[in-house]
Design a protein around this motif. Structure first.
Motif, PDB file in Angstrom:
ATOM      1  N   SER A 142      61.909  35.294  61.425  1.00  0.00           N
ATOM      2  CA  SER A 142      60.622  35.179  62.108  1.00  0.00           C
ATOM      3  C   SER A 142      59.671  36.325  61.774  1.00  0.00           C
ATOM      4  O   SER A 142      58.484  36.241  62.094  1.00  0.00           O
ATOM      5  CB  SER A 142      60.843  35.127  63.626  1.00  0.00           C
ATOM      6  OG  SER A 142      61.348  36.362  64.107  1.00  0.00           O
ATOM      7  N   PHE A 143      60.161  37.363  61.140  1.00  0.00           N
ATOM      8  CA  PHE A 143      59.303  38.489  60.745  1.00  0.00           C
ATOM      9  C   PHE A 143      58.796  38.360  59.305  1.00  0.00           C
ATOM     10  O   PHE A 143      58.106  39.257  58.819  1.00  0.00           O
ATOM     11  CB  PHE A 143      60.059  39.812  60.899  1.00  0.00           C
ATOM     12  CG  PHE A 143      60.396  40.155  62.316  1.00  0.00           C
ATOM     13  CD1 PHE A 143      59.406  40.547  63.210  1.00  0.00           C
ATOM     14  CD2 PHE A 143      61.703  40.075  62.774  1.00  0.00           C
ATOM     15  CE1 PHE A 143      59.713  40.863  64.513  1.00  0.00           C
ATOM     16  CE2 PHE A 143      62.022  40.390  64.085  1.00  0.00           C
ATOM     17  CZ  PHE A 143      61.010  40.778  64.963  1.00  0.00           C
ATOM     18  N   PHE A 144      59.137  37.245  58.649  1.00  0.00           N
ATOM     19  CA  PHE A 144      58.730  37.055  57.261  1.00  0.00           C
ATOM     20  C   PHE A 144      57.873  35.803  57.145  1.00  0.00           C
ATOM     21  O   PHE A 144      58.169  34.776  57.757  1.00  0.00           O
ATOM     22  CB  PHE A 144      59.949  36.931  56.344  1.00  0.00           C
ATOM     23  CG  PHE A 144      60.726  38.205  56.213  1.00  0.00           C
ATOM     24  CD1 PHE A 144      60.503  39.064  55.148  1.00  0.00           C
ATOM     25  CD2 PHE A 144      61.685  38.554  57.155  1.00  0.00           C
ATOM     26  CE1 PHE A 144      61.219  40.238  55.019  1.00  0.00           C
ATOM     27  CE2 PHE A 144      62.402  39.729  57.035  1.00  0.00           C
ATOM     28  CZ  PHE A 144      62.168  40.578  55.967  1.00  0.00           C
ATOM     29  N   GLN A 145      56.817  35.898  56.341  1.00  0.00           N
ATOM     30  CA  GLN A 145      55.871  34.803  56.198  1.00  0.00           C
ATOM     31  C   GLN A 145      56.091  34.102  54.866  1.00  0.00           C
ATOM     32  O   GLN A 145      56.255  34.734  53.821  1.00  0.00           O
ATOM     33  CB  GLN A 145      54.440  35.326  56.270  1.00  0.00           C
ATOM     34  CG  GLN A 145      53.387  34.226  56.376  1.00  0.00           C
ATOM     35  CD  GLN A 145      52.036  34.787  56.745  1.00  0.00           C
ATOM     36  OE1 GLN A 145      51.843  36.007  56.754  1.00  0.00           O
ATOM     37  NE2 GLN A 145      51.096  33.916  57.058  1.00  0.00           N
ATOM     38  N   THR A 146      56.110  32.761  54.911  1.00  0.00           N
ATOM     39  CA  THR A 146      56.218  31.950  53.706  1.00  0.00           C
ATOM     40  C   THR A 146      55.243  30.779  53.810  1.00  0.00           C
ATOM     41  O   THR A 146      54.730  30.471  54.884  1.00  0.00           O
ATOM     42  CB  THR A 146      57.645  31.395  53.516  1.00  0.00           C
ATOM     43  OG1 THR A 146      57.981  30.596  54.662  1.00  0.00           O
ATOM     44  CG2 THR A 146      58.666  32.503  53.349  1.00  0.00           C
ATOM     45  N   SER A 147      55.008  30.135  52.682  1.00  0.00           N
ATOM     46  CA  SER A 147      54.177  28.935  52.659  1.00  0.00           C
ATOM     47  C   SER A 147      54.583  28.108  51.442  1.00  0.00           C
ATOM     48  O   SER A 147      55.380  28.552  50.603  1.00  0.00           O
ATOM     49  CB  SER A 147      52.682  29.286  52.579  1.00  0.00           C
ATOM     50  OG  SER A 147      52.381  29.935  51.357  1.00  0.00           O
ATOM     51  N   PHE A 148      54.021  26.916  51.340  1.00  0.00           N
ATOM     52  CA  PHE A 148      54.343  26.053  50.200  1.00  0.00           C
ATOM     53  C   PHE A 148      53.871  26.679  48.890  1.00  0.00           C
ATOM     54  O   PHE A 148      54.524  26.575  47.852  1.00  0.00           O
ATOM     55  CB  PHE A 148      53.694  24.683  50.384  1.00  0.00           C
ATOM     56  CG  PHE A 148      53.982  23.716  49.270  1.00  0.00           C
ATOM     57  CD1 PHE A 148      55.223  23.109  49.177  1.00  0.00           C
ATOM     58  CD2 PHE A 148      53.032  23.424  48.312  1.00  0.00           C
ATOM     59  CE1 PHE A 148      55.505  22.229  48.147  1.00  0.00           C
ATOM     60  CE2 PHE A 148      53.298  22.543  47.286  1.00  0.00           C
ATOM     61  CZ  PHE A 148      54.537  21.938  47.205  1.00  0.00           C
ATOM     62  N   ILE A 149      52.722  27.344  48.952  1.00  0.00           N
ATOM     63  CA  ILE A 149      52.165  27.970  47.749  1.00  0.00           C
ATOM     64  C   ILE A 149      52.889  29.271  47.433  1.00  0.00           C
ATOM     65  O   ILE A 149      53.131  29.596  46.261  1.00  0.00           O
ATOM     66  CB  ILE A 149      50.652  28.222  47.929  1.00  0.00           C
ATOM     67  CG1 ILE A 149      49.927  26.894  48.179  1.00  0.00           C
ATOM     68  CG2 ILE A 149      50.068  28.938  46.716  1.00  0.00           C
ATOM     69  CD1 ILE A 149      48.456  27.048  48.480  1.00  0.00           C
ATOM     70  N   ASN A 150      53.238  30.045  48.469  1.00  0.00           N
ATOM     71  CA  ASN A 150      53.932  31.320  48.290  1.00  0.00           C
ATOM     72  C   ASN A 150      55.291  31.262  48.989  1.00  0.00           C
ATOM     73  O   ASN A 150      55.440  31.730  50.125  1.00  0.00           O
ATOM     74  CB  ASN A 150      53.100  32.475  48.866  1.00  0.00           C
ATOM     75  CG  ASN A 150      51.768  32.620  48.172  1.00  0.00           C
ATOM     76  OD1 ASN A 150      51.705  32.686  46.943  1.00  0.00           O
ATOM     77  ND2 ASN A 150      50.690  32.653  48.946  1.00  0.00           N
ATOM     78  N   GLU A 166      57.985  32.836  48.374  1.00  0.00           N
ATOM     79  CA  GLU A 166      58.711  34.102  48.446  1.00  0.00           C
ATOM     80  C   GLU A 166      58.432  34.770  49.800  1.00  0.00           C
ATOM     81  O   GLU A 166      57.275  35.023  50.153  1.00  0.00           O
ATOM     82  CB  GLU A 166      58.266  35.027  47.326  1.00  0.00           C
ATOM     83  CG  GLU A 166      59.099  36.292  47.195  1.00  0.00           C
ATOM     84  CD  GLU A 166      60.521  36.012  46.731  1.00  0.00           C
ATOM     85  OE1 GLU A 166      61.405  36.824  47.047  1.00  0.00           O
ATOM     86  OE2 GLU A 166      60.756  34.959  46.091  1.00  0.00           O
ATOM     87  N   PRO A 167      59.469  35.070  50.593  1.00  0.00           N
ATOM     88  CA  PRO A 167      59.239  35.683  51.914  1.00  0.00           C
ATOM     89  C   PRO A 167      58.518  37.015  51.803  1.00  0.00           C
ATOM     90  O   PRO A 167      58.852  37.859  50.969  1.00  0.00           O
ATOM     91  CB  PRO A 167      60.665  35.860  52.463  1.00  0.00           C
ATOM     92  CG  PRO A 167      61.498  34.890  51.710  1.00  0.00           C
ATOM     93  CD  PRO A 167      60.897  34.804  50.344  1.00  0.00           C
ATOM     94  N   LYS A 168      57.532  37.208  52.665  1.00  0.00           N
ATOM     95  CA  LYS A 168      56.751  38.437  52.707  1.00  0.00           C
ATOM     96  C   LYS A 168      56.788  38.983  54.126  1.00  0.00           C
ATOM     97  O   LYS A 168      56.440  38.284  55.074  1.00  0.00           O
ATOM     98  CB  LYS A 168      55.310  38.169  52.273  1.00  0.00           C
ATOM     99  CG  LYS A 168      54.426  39.402  52.284  1.00  0.00           C
ATOM    100  CD  LYS A 168      53.007  39.059  51.865  1.00  0.00           C
ATOM    101  CE  LYS A 168      52.111  40.288  51.914  1.00  0.00           C
ATOM    102  NZ  LYS A 168      50.718  39.956  51.551  1.00  0.00           N
ATOM    103  N   GLY A 194      58.634  31.183  58.539  1.00  0.00           N
ATOM    104  CA  GLY A 194      58.464  32.292  59.479  1.00  0.00           C
ATOM    105  C   GLY A 194      57.939  31.815  60.818  1.00  0.00           C
ATOM    106  O   GLY A 194      58.442  32.207  61.878  1.00  0.00           O
ATOM    107  N   GLU A 195      56.908  30.957  60.790  1.00  0.00           N
ATOM    108  CA  GLU A 195      56.366  30.420  62.036  1.00  0.00           C
ATOM    109  C   GLU A 195      57.372  29.510  62.721  1.00  0.00           C
ATOM    110  O   GLU A 195      57.502  29.517  63.954  1.00  0.00           O
ATOM    111  CB  GLU A 195      55.071  29.666  61.752  1.00  0.00           C
ATOM    112  CG  GLU A 195      53.910  30.564  61.336  1.00  0.00           C
ATOM    113  CD  GLU A 195      52.625  29.782  61.162  1.00  0.00           C
ATOM    114  OE1 GLU A 195      52.426  28.799  61.914  1.00  0.00           O
ATOM    115  OE2 GLU A 195      51.831  30.134  60.289  1.00  0.00           O
ATOM    116  N   ALA A 196      58.090  28.699  61.926  1.00  0.00           N
ATOM    117  CA  ALA A 196      59.117  27.838  62.513  1.00  0.00           C
ATOM    118  C   ALA A 196      60.196  28.669  63.201  1.00  0.00           C
ATOM    119  O   ALA A 196      60.652  28.338  64.302  1.00  0.00           O
ATOM    120  CB  ALA A 196      59.737  26.961  61.431  1.00  0.00           C
ATOM    121  N   ALA A 197      60.588  29.778  62.564  1.00  0.00           N
ATOM    122  CA  ALA A 197      61.587  30.656  63.167  1.00  0.00           C
ATOM    123  C   ALA A 197      61.054  31.305  64.441  1.00  0.00           C
ATOM    124  O   ALA A 197      61.803  31.516  65.400  1.00  0.00           O
ATOM    125  CB  ALA A 197      62.011  31.724  62.166  1.00  0.00           C
TER     126      ALA A 197
END
Length: 295
Positions: free
Chosen positions: A35-43, A45-47, A261-264
């Motif tokens: 939950s502390f890492f952000q991801t998306s379909f375009i990116n 890679e966890p950030k 990340g948001e789902a978590a």
């Protein structure tokens, strides 16, 4: 207890603790970490984003709707399921003819897989060919076919009704077992004293099964809050987020939008609610056990 006995106890508990750690605690810790890492379909890679994702979720317009929907969904299903389950259990406890067959029929909705039951109700709610509209039109309760699942004002009620039909046999089974353990002599004594059916129900039966009712209510709250199949198959959280609850939002955000990340984060909030309900369940169970020991 000697040290050897304590080691023996931990030895027997070790497989269970290991299984719980792998299947429960490790995924829970992993969810909090993700939950502390952000991801998306375009990116993909966890950030690392820290608490920013929590702030984003809490500030979003959807979060209050999901909380409100989850409360309405959980309380609506739990209340109706327990009331209906208890009433059906009372009927089945009267020694009716073909009682075994009646109990088997009552249990049919519960043994159906959740997806199958949801598909069945989706056909029943169909605006053109559904059984619900056909029956209501013949009874004169509505004039035109209604799109129950496509209207935000009726979708939640429609999903709750389907979930109650699916889940009430579970409560019936629990309450039927509890009713059969009620002391018959107390009921007979109340009858001799002139107590009617309602008086016997409120003065004898309900106090005798009070602990079972409390435990079952909390247990069904845990199961309902975390229930996914019925809502997702019937509405996928729509229309206009009218039926989105925590499990459907988690699934859609994670596997539909790849924002893990948001789902978590939604999962963490869900875990907190479930932890409170589980703690309440344990407290009620212990209080019930203590009352039985001192009785």
């Amino acid at each position: 207890m000697t040290r050897k006995d304590r080691w023996l106890i931990w030895l027997f508990l070790a497989p269970t603790l290991l299984l719980l750690s792998v299947l429960m605690y490790y995924p829970m810790i992993g969810t909090v970490w993700e939950s502390f890492f952000q991801t998306s379909f375009i990116n993909p890679e966890p950030k690392f984003a820290g608490w920013a994702i929590y702030e984003k979720v809490l500030a979003s317009r959807d979060f209050p709707e999901i909380v409100r929907n989850s409360i309405i969904w959980t309380l609506g299903v739990v209340l109706l399921q327990n009331v209906l389950g208890f009433l059906v259990a009372l009927v089945l406890n009267q020694g009716l003819p073909a009682q075994g067959l009646l109990r088997a029929i009552v249990l049919l909705p519960w043994v159906l897989p959740g997806v199958v039951a949801a598909i069945l109700w989706r056909f029943m709610y169909d605006p053109q060919l559904g059984l619900i509209n056909s029956v209501l039109i013949r009874l004169g309760l509505i004039e035109d076919n209604a799109a129950w699942l496509a209207d935000s004002s009726t979708a939640m009620a429609a999903v709750i009704l389907a979930a109650v039909w699916k889940g009430f046999p579970f409560s019936t089974l629990i309450y039927l077992a509890a009713l059969q353990s009620v002391d018959r002599e107390q009921i007979e004594a109340a009858t001799i004293d002139g107590a009617g059916p309602l008086r016997r129900l409120f003065d004898v039966t309900l106090p005798a099964v009070r602990d079972v009712i409390m435990v079952n209510v909390v247990l069904t709250m845990i199961l309902t809050f975390n229930y996914f199949d019925m809502v997702w198959v019937l509405t996928r959280g729509g229309p206009q987020n009218a039926t989105h609850i925590f499990p459907t939002r988690i699934f859609e955000t994670g596997f539909g939008q790849f924002r893990f990340g948001e789902a978590a984060t939604y999962g963490v909030f869900s875990i907190l609610v479930l932890a409170v309900l589980v703690a309440l369940y344990v407290i009620i169970q212990r209080a019930s056990a203590n009352r039985r020991r001192t009785a």
